[in-house]
Design an enzyme around this catalytic site. Structure first.
Site, PDB file in Angstrom:
ATOM      1  CG  MET A 197      -1.865  -1.074   0.907  1.00 31.08           C
ATOM      2  SD  MET A 197      -3.343  -0.961   2.175  1.00 31.08           S
ATOM      3  CE  MET A 197      -2.765  -0.718   3.554  1.00 31.08           C
TER       4      MET A 197
ATOM      5  CG  HIS B 138       6.878  -2.141   2.377  1.00 29.83           C
ATOM      6  ND1 HIS B 138       6.753  -1.006   3.046  1.00 29.83           N
ATOM      7  CD2 HIS B 138       5.586  -2.763   2.344  1.00 29.83           C
ATOM      8  CE1 HIS B 138       5.645  -0.809   3.428  1.00 29.83           C
ATOM      9  NE2 HIS B 138       4.717  -1.688   3.011  1.00 29.83           N
TER      10      HIS B 138
ATOM     11  CD  GLN C 129      -6.208  -3.659   2.545  1.00 31.44           C
ATOM     12  OE1 GLN C 129      -6.149  -4.243   1.333  1.00 31.44           O
ATOM     13  NE2 GLN C 129      -5.363  -3.663   3.286  1.00 31.44           N
TER      14      GLN C 129
ATOM     15  CG  MET D 236      10.909  -0.997  10.167  1.00 30.81           C
ATOM     16  SD  MET D 236      11.942  -0.762   8.871  1.00 30.81           S
ATOM     17  CE  MET D 236      13.451  -0.576   9.576  1.00 30.81           C
TER      18      MET D 236
ATOM     19  NE  ARG E 298      -3.338   1.546   9.505  1.00 36.88           N
ATOM     20  CZ  ARG E 298      -3.380   0.437   8.775  1.00 36.88           C
ATOM     21  NH1 ARG E 298      -2.782  -0.583   8.588  1.00 36.88           N
ATOM     22  NH2 ARG E 298      -4.508   0.729   7.952  1.00 36.88           N
TER      23      ARG E 298
HETATM   24  P1  AMP Z   1       1.369  -3.007   3.583  1.00 38.35           P
HETATM   25  O1  AMP Z   1       1.921  -1.948   2.659  1.00 38.35           O
HETATM   26  O2  AMP Z   1       1.282  -2.627   5.199  1.00 38.35           O
HETATM   27  O3  AMP Z   1       0.101  -3.574   2.884  1.00 38.35           O
HETATM   28  O4  AMP Z   1       2.527  -4.195   3.564  1.00 38.35           O
HETATM   29  C1  AMP Z   1       2.996  -4.694   2.280  1.00 38.35           C
HETATM   30  C2  AMP Z   1       3.668  -6.170   2.531  1.00 38.35           C
HETATM   31  O5  AMP Z   1       4.788  -5.889   3.315  1.00 38.35           O
HETATM   32  C3  AMP Z   1       2.709  -7.032   3.358  1.00 38.35           C
HETATM   33  O6  AMP Z   1       3.284  -8.336   2.798  1.00 38.35           O
HETATM   34  C4  AMP Z   1       3.295  -6.853   4.870  1.00 38.35           C
HETATM   35  O7  AMP Z   1       3.494  -7.968   5.535  1.00 38.35           O
HETATM   36  C5  AMP Z   1       4.951  -6.580   4.276  1.00 38.35           C
HETATM   37  N1  AMP Z   1       5.581  -5.807   5.600  1.00 38.35           N
HETATM   38  C6  AMP Z   1       5.032  -4.641   6.009  1.00 38.35           C
HETATM   39  N2  AMP Z   1       5.739  -4.277   7.104  1.00 38.35           N
HETATM   40  C7  AMP Z   1       6.695  -5.436   7.102  1.00 38.35           C
HETATM   41  C8  AMP Z   1       7.950  -5.488   8.061  1.00 38.35           C
HETATM   42  N3  AMP Z   1       8.359  -4.763   9.192  1.00 38.35           N
HETATM   43  N4  AMP Z   1       8.844  -6.512   7.761  1.00 38.35           N
HETATM   44  C9  AMP Z   1       8.219  -7.426   6.808  1.00 38.35           C
HETATM   45  N5  AMP Z   1       7.468  -7.229   5.988  1.00 38.35           N
HETATM   46  C10 AMP Z   1       6.580  -6.248   6.065  1.00 38.35           C
END
Ligand code: AMP
Length: 285
Positions: free
Chosen positions: A31, A38, A62, A185, A188
């Site tokens: 996102m 990421h 979502q 990390m 948010r």
């Molecule tokens: P998001 O942008 O929050 O939807 O996350 C996108 C992807 O990055 C998802 O698969 C998350 O689980 C992964 N992700 C987010 N934060 C972390 C983190 N601290 N360590 C590893 N993967 C992460």
């Protein structure tokens, strides 16, 4: 070099061409507001595939109406710069209308493991996640897709969907990347004031101490919930604790009596107005 694609047909035809030329495709859905968590997924995909596609899409389905869709951090220029520093990837950045055109009516839902933990407090959340990921899978047609353990329940739900729908896509789970004080990390984390940010390290510390006590046998599984909640609440900045306990990592049922060989310690709580989640897998024996 970053190749930026905005339209669904353009992305789909690029993927088709790559597959026809025998190129393997790795996919990292995000996102945006990218951070090292990421980027660790992107690096892994780049190392395991001929081509990597990273999507940046803040998926409205979502988010509940009361949630943070409008204020969710957005930084496309910063994201593209970060991706460029990792290597050569395709950034798929569709608009909301591109993904959900007028008259959109189809939803994908995984039953049974989506009503508990985060699903209990965010009704409809996982349905939005699986719907958008199913669509992205159909557009990008990857060989492998990469997800973070940070959102463990999400990754398990997506793996189930990918298997149940016979996608043939390999779902790769990657370790949680943490700040120096242990805080996972997250995009948010930007919402936290400096005082809240300091307090947020209580989450990892409490999970870690709980896991060490369980491992050493000085804490019984049945007492883990009480111990963990007490540790978390000892920090005055911690607000509502939505859940904090140990769970079966396959069914997400809470473990209340005997401990199991594999347990998931998972937490969702508020610090100020920010909802934070984290988890840790514990293997005994
Ligand atoms: P998001 O942008 O929050 O939807 O996350 C996108 C992807 O990055 C998802 O698969 C998350 O689980 C992964 N992700 C987010 N934060 C972390 C983190 N601290 N360590 C590893 N993967 C992460």
């Amino acid at each position: 070099m970053i190749d930026r694609i905005a339209s669904v047909p353009d992305m789909a035809s690029r993927s088709k061409g790559l597959s026809q030329n025998g190129k393997s495709i790795g996919f990292v859905p995000t996102m945006g507001a990218l951070h090292e968590g990421h980027l660790s997924l992107v690096r892994r995909s780049v190392s395991e595939n001929d081509v990597t596609v990273v999507s940046i899409f803040i998926n409205p389905t979502q988010f509940a109406p009361s949630e943070d869709l409008d204020k969710y951090p957005r930084d496309i220029d910063g994201d593209l710069e970060k991706l460029d520093s990792v290597g050569s990837v395709i950034a798929f950045i569709p608009s909301i209308d591109e993904i959900y055109p007028e008259g959109y009516r189809t939803y994908v839902n995984v039953e049974g493991i989506t009503e508990v933990m985060c699903g209990e407090f965010r009704p409809g959340h996982f349905k939005g996640v699986t719907t958008v990921v199913a669509k992205l899978f159909n557009i990008v047609r990857p060989d492998r897709a990469y997800f973070g353990q940070k959102d463990f329940q999400q990754a398990v739900v997506i793996r189930k969907m990918a298997a149940d729908l016979d996608t043939g896509i390999d779902i790769v789970l990657c370790p949680t990347v943490r700040e120096e004080d242990g805080l996972a990390m997250s995009s948010r984390n930007q919402y936290l004031s400096s005082e809240e940010r300091k307090a947020a390290s209580v989450i990892y510390r409490s999970m870690f101490e709980t896991s060490e006590m369980l491992r050493s046998g000085s804490l019984m599984a049945g007492d883990a919930r009480g111990y963990l909640v007490k540790k978390l609440r000892a920090n005055k900045m911690v607000g509502e604790v939505q859940y904090a306990s140990i769970y079966d990592p396959v069914t997400f049922e809470e473990i209340r009596g005997e401990g199991a060989e594999e347990m998931l310690i998972a937490v969702a709580l508020y610090i100020g107005g920010t909802r934070l989640i984290d988890n840790m897998l514990l293997k005994l024996g």
